[in-house]
Design a protein around this motif. Structure first.
Motif, PDB file in Angstrom:
ATOM      1  N   PHE A  26       0.834  -1.201   0.000  1.00  0.00           N
ATOM      2  CA  PHE A  26       0.000   0.000   0.000  1.00  0.00           C
ATOM      3  C   PHE A  26       0.872   1.255   0.000  1.00  0.00           C
ATOM      4  N   ALA A  27       1.971   1.206   0.724  1.00  0.00           N
ATOM      5  CA  ALA A  27       2.877   2.355   0.750  1.00  0.00           C
ATOM      6  C   ALA A  27       3.449   2.620  -0.635  1.00  0.00           C
ATOM      7  N   ALA A  28       3.797   1.546  -1.339  1.00  0.00           N
ATOM      8  CA  ALA A  28       4.337   1.703  -2.699  1.00  0.00           C
ATOM      9  C   ALA A  28       3.282   2.249  -3.648  1.00  0.00           C
ATOM     10  N   LEU A  29       2.028   1.839  -3.465  1.00  0.00           N
ATOM     11  CA  LEU A  29       0.942   2.272  -4.354  1.00  0.00           C
ATOM     12  C   LEU A  29       0.580   3.732  -4.143  1.00  0.00           C
ATOM     13  N   GLY A  30       0.659   4.211  -2.912  1.00  0.00           N
ATOM     14  CA  GLY A  30       0.236   5.587  -2.664  1.00  0.00           C
ATOM     15  C   GLY A  30      -1.237   5.757  -2.993  1.00  0.00           C
ATOM     16  N   ASN A  31      -1.541   6.685  -3.907  1.00  0.00           N
ATOM     17  CA  ASN A  31      -2.932   6.921  -4.310  1.00  0.00           C
ATOM     18  C   ASN A  31      -3.283   6.251  -5.634  1.00  0.00           C
ATOM     19  N   THR A  32      -2.455   5.334  -6.093  1.00  0.00           N
ATOM     20  CA  THR A  32      -2.723   4.624  -7.343  1.00  0.00           C
ATOM     21  C   THR A  32      -3.136   3.185  -7.043  1.00  0.00           C
ATOM     22  N   PHE A  33      -3.933   2.620  -7.922  1.00  0.00           N
ATOM     23  CA  PHE A  33      -4.347   1.231  -7.763  1.00  0.00           C
ATOM     24  C   PHE A  33      -4.828   0.725  -9.113  1.00  0.00           C
ATOM     25  N   SER A  34      -4.969  -0.575  -9.221  1.00  0.00           N
ATOM     26  CA  SER A  34      -5.566  -1.167 -10.416  1.00  0.00           C
ATOM     27  C   SER A  34      -6.968  -1.635 -10.066  1.00  0.00           C
ATOM     28  N   SER A  35      -7.891  -1.486 -10.990  1.00  0.00           N
ATOM     29  CA  SER A  35      -9.282  -1.832 -10.713  1.00  0.00           C
ATOM     30  C   SER A  35      -9.419  -3.283 -10.249  1.00  0.00           C
ATOM     31  N   TYR A  36      -8.787  -4.200 -10.970  1.00  0.00           N
ATOM     32  CA  TYR A  36      -8.702  -5.588 -10.522  1.00  0.00           C
ATOM     33  C   TYR A  36      -7.456  -5.700  -9.655  1.00  0.00           C
ATOM     34  N   PRO A  37      -7.509  -6.251  -8.450  1.00  0.00           N
ATOM     35  CA  PRO A  37      -8.554  -7.122  -7.915  1.00  0.00           C
ATOM     36  C   PRO A  37      -9.574  -6.433  -7.001  1.00  0.00           C
ATOM     37  N   TRP A  38      -9.474  -5.122  -6.811  1.00  0.00           N
ATOM     38  CA  TRP A  38     -10.324  -4.470  -5.807  1.00  0.00           C
ATOM     39  C   TRP A  38     -11.808  -4.548  -6.172  1.00  0.00           C
ATOM     40  N   GLN A  39     -12.115  -4.696  -7.464  1.00  0.00           N
ATOM     41  CA  GLN A  39     -13.513  -4.829  -7.875  1.00  0.00           C
ATOM     42  C   GLN A  39     -14.127  -6.130  -7.362  1.00  0.00           C
TER      43      GLN A  39
ATOM     44  N   PHE B 165     -13.913  -7.053  -4.306  1.00  0.00           N
ATOM     45  CA  PHE B 165     -14.247  -6.826  -2.907  1.00  0.00           C
ATOM     46  C   PHE B 165     -15.504  -5.976  -2.725  1.00  0.00           C
ATOM     47  N   ASP B 166     -15.820  -5.146  -3.720  1.00  0.00           N
ATOM     48  CA  ASP B 166     -16.889  -4.170  -3.551  1.00  0.00           C
ATOM     49  C   ASP B 166     -17.374  -3.739  -4.928  1.00  0.00           C
ATOM     50  N   PHE B 167     -18.600  -3.213  -5.001  1.00  0.00           N
ATOM     51  CA  PHE B 167     -19.091  -2.670  -6.264  1.00  0.00           C
ATOM     52  C   PHE B 167     -18.218  -1.507  -6.721  1.00  0.00           C
ATOM     53  N   SER B 168     -17.641  -0.781  -5.781  1.00  0.00           N
ATOM     54  CA  SER B 168     -16.727   0.318  -6.083  1.00  0.00           C
ATOM     55  C   SER B 168     -15.301  -0.131  -5.810  1.00  0.00           C
ATOM     56  N   ASP B 169     -14.509  -0.285  -6.870  1.00  0.00           N
ATOM     57  CA  ASP B 169     -13.120  -0.700  -6.672  1.00  0.00           C
ATOM     58  C   ASP B 169     -12.338   0.342  -5.884  1.00  0.00           C
ATOM     59  N   ALA B 170     -12.618   1.628  -6.137  1.00  0.00           N
ATOM     60  CA  ALA B 170     -11.916   2.695  -5.426  1.00  0.00           C
ATOM     61  C   ALA B 170     -12.241   2.657  -3.932  1.00  0.00           C
ATOM     62  N   ALA B 171     -13.506   2.429  -3.598  1.00  0.00           N
ATOM     63  CA  ALA B 171     -13.904   2.363  -2.191  1.00  0.00           C
ATOM     64  C   ALA B 171     -13.241   1.184  -1.491  1.00  0.00           C
TER      65      ALA B 171
ATOM     66  N   LYS C 262     -10.603   1.611   1.646  1.00  0.00           N
ATOM     67  CA  LYS C 262     -10.878   0.951   2.921  1.00  0.00           C
ATOM     68  C   LYS C 262      -9.716   0.064   3.336  1.00  0.00           C
ATOM     69  N   ALA C 263      -9.211  -0.727   2.407  1.00  0.00           N
ATOM     70  CA  ALA C 263      -8.101  -1.632   2.717  1.00  0.00           C
ATOM     71  C   ALA C 263      -6.827  -0.850   3.021  1.00  0.00           C
ATOM     72  N   ARG C 264      -6.578   0.206   2.251  1.00  0.00           N
ATOM     73  CA  ARG C 264      -5.387   1.024   2.504  1.00  0.00           C
ATOM     74  C   ARG C 264      -5.455   1.680   3.879  1.00  0.00           C
ATOM     75  N   TYR C 265      -6.636   2.190   4.224  1.00  0.00           N
ATOM     76  CA  TYR C 265      -6.797   2.847   5.516  1.00  0.00           C
ATOM     77  C   TYR C 265      -6.564   1.863   6.657  1.00  0.00           C
ATOM     78  N   ALA C 266      -7.047   0.648   6.487  1.00  0.00           N
ATOM     79  CA  ALA C 266      -6.862  -0.366   7.530  1.00  0.00           C
ATOM     80  C   ALA C 266      -5.392  -0.704   7.719  1.00  0.00           C
ATOM     81  N   ALA C 267      -4.631  -0.666   6.619  1.00  0.00           N
ATOM     82  CA  ALA C 267      -3.203  -1.034   6.696  1.00  0.00           C
ATOM     83  C   ALA C 267      -2.317   0.141   7.100  1.00  0.00           C
TER      84      ALA C 267
END
Length: 308
Positions: free
Chosen positions: A275-288, A290-296, A300-305
């Motif tokens: 998550f530290a390496a990603l910063g504010n960037t991410f790829s839609s898969y695999p986060w889609q 986990f939730d209807f909103s990949d960004a959400a 959520k996962a980044r905040y938890a970590a």
């Protein structure tokens, strides 16, 4: 809680700044500039991400068809249009399992993919070392049901001219899953093969995460040995976090796959550096997944970590 609403970026041109001039040229319908971008890529470079970005631009299809018609000796327009038709076709099909896709949807989906495969076949006939063209032909092989042997043949072609065919590896993992006629034993064998071939600083080992997540989210067929998978995830993590790492197309997806895998394993400490390496960037898969909103899901996962 304010950190949960910090904007995050998944668009390819936002994630990979070197793609921004190409996007500008394609949106301006400046074929000379588009062609110069691809001509300047070094030998052995996997252009799959760059081609994907162009093919995703809204309304680009008619212009690409015009470029195919007016640059008949140039394989690049066929590569770009073929990739675009795959994207359009998959939108028609949707991401639902086959039993939930209508007959007319399938017919139109197959029409788009047959057109795409013919175009991409023309490209590989004149440029047999085109990793991108073979990579997209993995999509058409899967969608048209050409079978595992043909998919493996196409993957082997994609890998011949590229030291790190990460995009092709990810597509073959999908083909090897039960939902496309394979099984998770084959997924495991292939992802471990990719991992063993990944040098320090490399991203390809992250396909272990893709195989793991597909198995965990497949409630009908997903049987995984958590201890064995964890060992592989740790090795893949060590590879990409090594001091020899150099950013390349695909690195955001690789970190996302590993971060998500450790999230599933409820290991915040292991997920944190990704998550530290990603910063504010991410790829839609695999986060889609986990939730209807990949960004959400990512936030959520980044905040938890990280707590931010």
């Amino acid at each position: 809680m304010l950190s949960l609403i910090i904007p995050v970026r998944s668009a390819l041109h936002a994630v990979y700044p070197d793609l921004r001039p190409l996007r500008t040229a394609a949106k301006a319908r400046d074929w000379a500039a588009v062609s110069r971008y691809f001509d300047a890529l070094p030998p052995g470079f996997d252009a799959t991400t760059a081609v994907t970005m162009v093919s995703q631009i809204r309304g680009i299809g008619r212009w690409l068809q015009l470029m195919v018609d007016t640059h008949r000796e140039d394989p690049l327009p066929r590569l770009l249009l073929g990739a675009h038709l795959i994207i359009v076709g998959w939108k028609v099909r949707s991401s639902y399992r086959a039993q939930y896709v209508g007959r007319e949807q399938f017919a139109l989906f197959h029409e788009y993919l047959y057109r795409a495969d013919r175009l991409l076949s023309d490209v590989t006939a004149v440029q047999p070392g085109s990793t991108a063209a073979w990579t997209f032909r993995l999509d058409t092989a899967r969608g048209l049901g050409f079978g595992l042997p043909e998919a493996r043949r196409r993957y082997a072609k994609a890998a011949e001219s590229c030291a790190a065919p990460f995009a092709a590896q990810r597509k073959l993992v999908q083909q090897l899953c039960p939902k496309w006629g394979g099984d998770f034993k084959a997924v495991r064998e292939f992802t471990r093969e990719c991992l063993t071939q990944t040098p320090d600083g490399g991203i390809c080992g992250a396909v272990v995460g893709e195989g793991y997540l597909e198995a965990r989210f497949d409630y009908d067929h997903g049987h995984v040995n958590a201890a064995e998978i964890r060992e592989d995830l740790d090795v893949a993590s060590a590879r990409i976090l090594h001091a020899d790492f150099q950013p390349q197309h695909g690195w955001v997806a690789a970190h996302s796959l590993l971060a998500a895998s450790f999230v599933v394993q409820l290991d915040k400490d292991a997920a944190r550096p990704h998550f530290a390496a990603l910063g504010n960037t991410f790829s839609s898969y695999p986060w889609q997944m986990f939730d209807f909103s990949d960004a959400a899901a990512f936030r959520k996962a980044r905040y938890a970590a990280l707590g931010r």
